[in-house]
Scaffold this motif. Structure first.
Motif, short mmCIF file in Angstrom:
data_model
loop_
_atom_site.label_atom_id
_atom_site.label_comp_id
_atom_site.label_asym_id
_atom_site.label_seq_id
_atom_site.Cartn_x
_atom_site.Cartn_y
_atom_site.Cartn_z
N MET A 128 -30.60 -62.39 97.31
CA MET A 128 -30.18 -63.47 98.42
C MET A 128 -29.25 -64.51 97.54
N ARG A 129 -28.07 -64.77 98.08
CA ARG A 129 -27.10 -65.65 97.50
C ARG A 129 -27.38 -67.22 97.72
N ALA A 130 -26.92 -67.61 96.70
CA ALA A 130 -26.99 -69.31 96.82
C ALA A 130 -25.53 -69.81 97.04
N LEU A 131 -25.53 -70.51 98.06
CA LEU A 131 -24.33 -71.23 98.56
C LEU A 131 -24.43 -72.83 98.74
N ARG A 132 -23.37 -73.41 98.29
CA ARG A 132 -23.50 -74.68 98.63
C ARG A 132 -22.93 -75.21 99.88
N GLY A 133 -23.40 -76.16 100.33
CA GLY A 133 -22.76 -76.74 101.87
C GLY A 133 -21.37 -76.47 102.04
N HIS A 134 -20.25 -76.99 101.52
CA HIS A 134 -19.00 -76.84 101.98
C HIS A 134 -18.40 -75.38 101.89
N HIS A 135 -19.15 -74.72 101.17
CA HIS A 135 -18.79 -73.20 100.77
C HIS A 135 -19.14 -72.29 102.16
N MET A 136 -20.07 -72.88 102.94
CA MET A 136 -20.30 -72.18 104.26
C MET A 136 -18.77 -72.27 105.12
N PHE A 137 -18.12 -73.29 104.93
CA PHE A 137 -16.73 -73.33 105.71
C PHE A 137 -15.72 -72.19 104.71
N CYS A 138 -15.84 -72.47 103.62
CA CYS A 138 -14.96 -71.33 102.61
C CYS A 138 -15.08 -69.85 103.17
N THR A 139 -16.45 -69.60 103.06
CA THR A 139 -16.52 -68.27 103.32
C THR A 139 -15.98 -67.67 104.54
N ARG A 140 -16.25 -68.32 105.63
CA ARG A 140 -15.47 -68.15 106.96
C ARG A 140 -13.80 -68.19 107.08
N LEU A 141 -13.42 -68.92 106.16
CA LEU A 141 -12.15 -69.08 106.09
C LEU A 141 -11.31 -68.17 105.07
N PHE A 142 -12.20 -67.47 103.96
CA PHE A 142 -11.47 -66.77 102.86
C PHE A 142 -10.53 -65.76 103.57
N SER A 143 -9.20 -65.89 102.74
CA SER A 143 -8.17 -64.88 103.30
C SER A 143 -7.87 -63.95 102.09
N GLY A 144 -8.52 -64.24 100.67
CA GLY A 144 -8.04 -63.34 99.63
C GLY A 144 -7.44 -64.28 98.65
N SER A 145 -7.17 -65.30 98.80
CA SER A 145 -6.67 -66.24 97.67
C SER A 145 -7.57 -67.19 96.92
N GLY A 146 -7.25 -67.57 95.76
CA GLY A 146 -8.17 -68.59 95.23
C GLY A 146 -7.56 -68.80 93.74
N TYR A 147 -8.30 -69.50 93.07
CA TYR A 147 -7.88 -70.11 91.68
C TYR A 147 -7.46 -69.01 90.91
N ASN A 148 -7.92 -67.86 90.69
CA ASN A 148 -7.40 -66.86 90.02
C ASN A 148 -8.08 -65.36 90.36
N GLN A 149 -7.87 -64.21 89.96
CA GLN A 149 -8.24 -63.08 90.67
C GLN A 149 -9.69 -62.85 90.44
#
Length: 131
Positions: free
Chosen positions: A1-22
């Motif tokens: 089971m993964r640990a997820l902080r609150g605002h990352h609920m939004f980030c996981t649904r909106l993730f499109s392949g970009s980020g701070y680094n590879q």
């Protein structure tokens, strides 16, 4: 089971392949893929499985502003009706995010860097949470 902080609920649904680094983007991609395949996640306070690869991670918080991140986490849990320790899956997350108003989205993500850069938005969240 993964640990997820609150605002990352939004980030996981909106993730499109970009980020701070590879490394960050690769980890996020794997995490989202596993969640879509049925892996459950538990909401936590503080660093989670996404933070693990973030270059801004500090032992006790975030170099970009721990208080801001904690505010976003609390706001995300408030608008989704969730709490630390709660276990959810991808479908349950979709159902909770689907009910949010644009005001709820702004409350959590309004001044977020990724939203300002155009990588996420309320219309995109609505598109990605449709059944």
């Amino acid at each position: 089971m993964r640990a997820l902080r609150g605002h990352h609920m939004f980030c996981t649904r909106l993730f499109s392949g970009s980020g701070y680094n590879q490394a960050f983007a690769d980890n996020m991609g794997r995490l989202v893929e596993n969640m879509q395949k049925g892996e459950k996640f538990q909401l936590v306070q503080g660093n989670d499985d996404i933070c693990r690869y973030c270059p801004n991670r500090e032992p006790e918080g975030c170099a970009l502003g721990t208080e801001d991140v904690q505010r976003r986490d609390a706001a995300a849990m408030e608008v989704t009706g969730t709490a630390p320790g709660q276990v959810l899956d991808w479908a349950e997350l979709r159902e909770r995010l689907e009910k949010l108003s644009e005001e709820d989205f702004r409350y959590v993500c309004g001044d977020c860097r990724w939203q300002r850069e155009g990588l996420c938005s309320y219309p995109l969240l609505k598109e990605r949470t449709r059944p």
